[in-house]
Design an enzyme around this catalytic site. Structure first.
Site, mmCIF file in Angstrom:
data_model
loop_
_atom_site.group_PDB
_atom_site.id
_atom_site.type_symbol
_atom_site.label_atom_id
_atom_site.label_comp_id
_atom_site.label_asym_id
_atom_site.label_seq_id
_atom_site.Cartn_x
_atom_site.Cartn_y
_atom_site.Cartn_z
ATOM 1 N N CYS A 69 16.135 32.045 -75.638
ATOM 2 C CA CYS A 69 16.131 30.659 -75.165
ATOM 3 C C CYS A 69 15.423 29.776 -76.187
ATOM 4 O O CYS A 69 14.276 30.028 -76.539
ATOM 5 C CB CYS A 69 15.437 30.522 -73.824
ATOM 6 S SG CYS A 69 15.408 28.804 -73.283
ATOM 7 N N LYS A 97 20.939 39.328 -75.102
ATOM 8 C CA LYS A 97 21.507 38.027 -75.488
ATOM 9 C C LYS A 97 20.738 37.484 -76.686
ATOM 10 O O LYS A 97 19.532 37.282 -76.627
ATOM 11 C CB LYS A 97 21.457 37.034 -74.325
ATOM 12 C CG LYS A 97 22.138 35.709 -74.678
ATOM 13 C CD LYS A 97 22.467 34.898 -73.459
ATOM 14 C CE LYS A 97 23.149 33.598 -73.818
ATOM 15 N NZ LYS A 97 23.545 32.833 -72.634
ATOM 16 N N THR A 144 22.452 29.139 -77.413
ATOM 17 C CA THR A 144 22.726 27.846 -78.046
ATOM 18 C C THR A 144 22.057 27.730 -79.418
ATOM 19 O O THR A 144 21.132 28.458 -79.735
ATOM 20 C CB THR A 144 22.220 26.701 -77.160
ATOM 21 O OG1 THR A 144 20.846 26.946 -76.858
ATOM 22 C CG2 THR A 144 23.026 26.616 -75.883
ATOM 23 N N SER A 173 17.900 20.897 -72.910
ATOM 24 C CA SER A 173 16.536 21.397 -73.026
ATOM 25 C C SER A 173 15.962 21.536 -71.623
ATOM 26 O O SER A 173 15.091 20.780 -71.211
ATOM 27 C CB SER A 173 15.697 20.427 -73.852
ATOM 28 O OG SER A 173 14.374 20.878 -73.898
#
Lengths: 306, 308
Positions: free
Chosen positions: B131, B169, B197, B70
């Protein structure tokens, strides 16, 4: 400074106390360049994913030594590596302890270690012992009981004068929580007692006139107190040093991913400035610094303790 | 001699192995440890318009077969990137440089893109639409690539103002990644990076009193744990889109790399595995060459072979 990535071998590993290990590995390049306070990043194998950081506890000829406690699966796997086993190591990493070379004979240096914090301070003590009048060095070591005190004989060795073998080397003081050896209580209490007579000195000139000096902060800004151990211990020492206005360097640890400052995973909050007036204005301002690259050694007053 | 060179989104690569965003920062630190020019290309840490301090620690935890991070897009911001990081990257790297960028909305994406347009030696832009670690008032906000419409809008607007190849992405935290992939494609994306992720929560191990970190990490899971899920996502997406896929997520060995090509990745990216093994790029390139040689395949033939 170069960083090396080595596939090397374990040259020796001993369980020095139940659960505590001392491991040596072959690494001439690291041994040659490592400074006290730096660490190595080891891949322990098994089902671990990330490497584990270990303070360098000493270098001998072509070997590097680490001292650690088994705390989880990485250290557990590492502890089973016998002599001759392959070890994957990156190092030396991080910054190092610094001391003022300008007035080495007027400084009294205090080293405070708790638990496995002895590792980096043993390396530091051995180096200081070589360059600085040993009688000016005082080492405090704390543990739960005398059976948890690490490297007692190594530190006692430092208490001997190199040439004469008599006991006028470094002073070594032990603290155990149950009183089984030395002072009964926490090493921070022992340290606080030791400093109780000390008054902050504001005129550095006085130091140079050769007055009896208990604990002068280096006039040139070098640090005189070095500490490594559990976070709460370091926080307490930082508080004591702040009150006494003594400079203090602490060695921090944290979970790391890259170990070289790239991933920003191991940051801690530090002050934007150490100037007190500015600090008050910018009380909510902080900057994240990586333990792995900006540290692991920090000026204690630079850290925003949690 | 096995030829590993390949082209993706108009970017010519000497080999199909690149560095994922956020792994090596801007290359300064890793250059001391390994020769990064061994890669086909590098992707920078994501940059934003303004500098970001990132998330409060703890920021990483090891998990079974992986890690949760994180970091929170800590980066020096566009201005410092242009002034300090990009000149360094240009000087240090002979390989294509892909700049990862993120904005809070399409306007910011466009603003950053325009500022980069004039810069030399940028091979392409990766739009970080995914993100998982951006919070507003402690709440994780939804990601651009969780919404097909937003994804379309950002890609479209960026494409309009630049001639750079655009790589989108995407996050895996969606019901059907192929829907988002298709909307990125129809907006004009030149390639896809699959995947960012996985949203996760992990507690740090007990470090007794030594621990600075004690509360759990709300972050993104990476590492071998996610690999089978990512392979499936790439497999599904490959069937639905024509633009090439950069595959990433848990690649940790030459075998992993080959698996990614088989399901349809044209290029692969290394992420957190590089933390553990800086030798991994060499190992993968050697393993890949050997495999192609013994199978008597070209790299092109390997890509998507499972589906042919």
């Amino acid at each position: 400074m170069r960083i090396f990535h080595l596939q090397t071998i374990v040259t020796n590993q001993k369980e020095i106390l139940p659960g505590y290990f001392r491991l040596n590995f072959f690494a001439p390049k690291i041994a040659k360049t490592a400074q006290p306070g730096q660490f190595v990043h080891i891949y322990c194998g098994g089902d671990t994913y990330l490497r584990r950081p270990f303070s360098i506890a000493g270098v001998k000829k072509n070997q590097v030594e680490i001292i650690y406690k088994v705390v989880g699966k990485g250290t557990e796997i590492l502890s089973r590596k016998k002599e001759g086993k392959i070890l994957d190591v990156i190092g030396p990493l991080g910054n190092s302890f610094t001391h003022s070379p300008i007035h080495p004979f007027t400084q009294s240096l205090l080293l405070i270690a708790g638990g496995t914090g002895v590792a980096s301070l043993l390396f530091l003590a051995q180096q200081l012992h070589r360059f600085i009048t040993p009688s000016l060095i005082t080492i405090f070591i704390g543990a739960k009981t005398k059976n948890d005190l690490l490297c007692v004989s190594d530190f006692k060795q430092l208490a001997l004068n190199r040439k004469t073998g008599s006991e006028i080397g470094c002073q070594v003081k032990f603290a155990t929580e149950d009183g089984s050896l030395g002072f009964k209580g926490l090493v921070t209490d022992l340290f606080r007692d030791f400093l109780s007579a000390y008054q902050p000195r504001r005129e550095p000139k006085a130091l140079l006139r050769g007055q009896p000096i208990n604990l002068p902060a280096s006039p040139s800004g070098g640090s005189t107190i070095y500490a490594c151990g559990p976070y709460q211990m370091l926080k307490e020492i930082a508080k004591i040093c702040e009150r006494k206005q003594i400079k203090c360097q602490v060695s921090l640890e944290n979970i790391m991913a890259c170990g070289i400052g790239a991933c920003r995973g191991c940051v801690i909050k530090t002050r934007m400035t150490t100037d007190k007036r500015q600090a008050r204005i910018a009380a909510d301002k902080f900057v994240y610094k990586t333990v792995c690259r900006d540290g692991p050694i920090f000026e204690a007053n630079q850290i925003i303790w949690e | 001699m096995i030829n590993l060179s390949i082209e993706i989104a108009g970017i010519k690569l000497k080999n199909p192995l690149i560095v994922a965003s956020g792994i090596i920062g801007f290359g300064e630190e890793y250059s001391k440890l390994i020769n990064l020019n061994i890669f086909g290309a590098i992707t920078t840490k994501t940059i934003t318009l303004k500098p970001r301090a990132g998330n409060p620690p703890p920021r990483i935890v090891e998990t079974d077969s992986g890690m949760v991070n994180s970091i929170g897009l800590e980066n020096p911001g566009l201005e410092i990137f242009l002034k300090e990081k990009l000149p360094y990257l240009r000087k240090k790297f002979k390989i294509p440089i892909i700049v990862s960028i993120a904005g809070e909305n399409s306007k910011e994406f466009v603003q950053i893109t325009k500022a980069l347009n004039k810069e030399k030696k940028i091979a392409g832009l990766e739009l970080n639409l995914s993100c998982p670690n951006i919070r507003q008032e402690r709440r994780v906000i939804s990601l651009i690539s969780q919404d097909a419409g937003l994804t379309y809008e950002v890609v479209k607007r960026v494409k309009k103002v630049t001639t750079f190849p655009i790589i989108a992405k995407l996050t895996p935290n969606v019901t059907d990644i192929t829907v988002i992939a298709q909307s990125a494609e129809s907006a004009g994306a030149d390639a896809l990076s699959l995947v960012n992720t996985f949203s996760a929560l992990a507690f740090p191990p007990s470090l007794l009193n030594h621990s600075i970190a004690s509360s759990p990490v709300f972050g993104g899971l990476s590492g071998p744990a996610i690999k089978p899920i990512v392979l499936r996502m790439i497999y599904e997406t490959y069937r639905k889109v024509k633009i090439p896929i950069i595959g990433m997520g848990g690649i940790n060995s030459p075998q992993d790399a080959i698996e990614f090509f088989l399901v349809g990745a044209k290029v692969i990216a290394l992420g957190s595995a590089l933390f553990r093994d800086p030798f991994l790029p060499q190992k993968i390139l050697i393993g890949l060459k050997q495999y192609l040689k013994t199978q008597n395949l070209s790299l092109k033939e390997l890509v998507g072979k499972l589906q042919k």
